[in-house]
Write a protein that holds these residues in place. Sequence first.
Motif, PDB file in Angstrom:
ATOM      1  N   VAL A 172      -3.218   4.719  -2.530  1.00  0.00           N
ATOM      2  CA  VAL A 172      -4.455   5.047  -1.823  1.00  0.00           C
ATOM      3  C   VAL A 172      -4.371   6.499  -1.360  1.00  0.00           C
ATOM      4  CG1 VAL A 172      -5.936   4.510   0.141  1.00  0.00           C
ATOM      5  CG2 VAL A 172      -4.718   2.667  -1.043  1.00  0.00           C
TER       6      VAL A 172
ATOM      7  N   VAL B   7       0.526   5.088   0.431  1.00  0.00           N
ATOM      8  CA  VAL B   7      -0.424   6.095   0.918  1.00  0.00           C
ATOM      9  C   VAL B   7      -0.040   7.488   0.426  1.00  0.00           C
ATOM     10  CG1 VAL B   7      -1.444   7.188   2.956  1.00  0.00           C
ATOM     11  CG2 VAL B   7      -0.918   4.727   2.976  1.00  0.00           C
TER      12      VAL B   7
ATOM     13  N   THR C 127       3.549  -1.073   3.888  1.00  0.00           N
ATOM     14  CA  THR C 127       2.922   0.242   3.798  1.00  0.00           C
ATOM     15  C   THR C 127       4.023   1.289   3.759  1.00  0.00           C
ATOM     16  OG1 THR C 127       0.945  -0.431   5.024  1.00  0.00           O
ATOM     17  CG2 THR C 127       1.379   1.930   4.857  1.00  0.00           C
TER      18      THR C 127
ATOM     19  N   THR D  87       0.845  -1.195   0.000  1.00  0.00           N
ATOM     20  CA  THR D  87       0.000   0.000   0.000  1.00  0.00           C
ATOM     21  C   THR D  87       0.879   1.244   0.000  1.00  0.00           C
ATOM     22  OG1 THR D  87      -1.795  -1.114   1.191  1.00  0.00           O
ATOM     23  CG2 THR D  87      -1.761   1.300   1.267  1.00  0.00           C
TER      24      THR D  87
ATOM     25  N   ASN E 170      -0.376  -0.465  -4.549  1.00  0.00           N
ATOM     26  CA  ASN E 170      -1.696   0.149  -4.616  1.00  0.00           C
ATOM     27  C   ASN E 170      -1.675   1.544  -3.996  1.00  0.00           C
ATOM     28  OD1 ASN E 170      -2.819  -2.275  -5.709  1.00  0.00           O
ATOM     29  ND2 ASN E 170      -2.823  -3.148  -3.651  1.00  0.00           N
TER      30      ASN E 170
END
Length: 327
Positions: free
Chosen positions: A70, A39, A93, A37, A68
């Motif tokens: 986000v 961010v 993350t 992820t 990904n």
Amino acid sequence: MRTYRKSGVILAVAAATLFSAGAAMAACDWKPERPVTYVVPWGAGGGTDANSRMLASMMEKHFGVPFNVVNRTGGNGVVGHSAIANAEPDGYTIGAATVEITTMHHAGLTELNHTNLTPIALVDIVPSSVLVSKDSEFNSLNDLLTYAKANPGKLTGSGTAQGGIWHLALAGMLQSEGMDPAAIRWVPSNGAAAAMQELVAGGVDVATPALSEGKALIESGELKALAYMHDTRMGALPDVPTTKELLDSKWTLAAFISVSGPKGMPEEIACSYEKVAMEAFGQQDWADFKASRGSEVVMMGGKDLAVMMQDTSDNLGATMKAIGLAK
């Protein structure tokens, strides 16, 4: 005020492919085995989002697992930065810690600051600008400041949240020129893209995002650029004068975008990400992407980035105190 220049960053890390001493001692060959992820604390369409998506796609290609992106907006950047800082430091993350991680605690928004992160690499240095709509009566920075001084509170500005870096850019510039920092009233926005949409629509009178973020709208004629808060003109928009040229105070201000992880990220993971980021920054695809946005490639690893974050916190904290935005 001390700011970090593009040229200065490049000179400071002439050997940017060399990592910190600690990183050099690690193998730096960790690889994620499942999706990561990434961010982004700000909205889609802005400079932070664009840079982060480009880097995430290059990391995805290198590591062979999905990255990904986000967008975790809200709380003047607190929501997204908290999502990075509070994640497990296991490498799954990471995110785009921006200059607000060095200012939000000064504003009393949170206790979170840059020491709650593991800095990995600098992604971009982004000096602010002064933009108005194509129909604006103002055709120079002097026109704008003269009107604002004579009519305090009549004009509105936007670019980010209250107390965010683009707010500091405007308020700091006004204060440095001997004006009330609130002479142009700030209207909070969810990032540069939203602010420029409001500017085009006539909802605000001025916006102060990165000049690179406004490049497409400037070139299309939707916005006029009155100034660039830097000491040298942007190569892609050479007709835009700098605040160093225009202002008696020589005021400049630049933000930054980094890739960072949670505090406590193992050195093996952090230096692996640093290595891949540096490799990405050396590729032609990255150079072409930066050129398309009117910005330059900058290279700085985690160790130097940590120092830069601390210096920025000290300098912008002092600016916030001077203009009454520190709590």
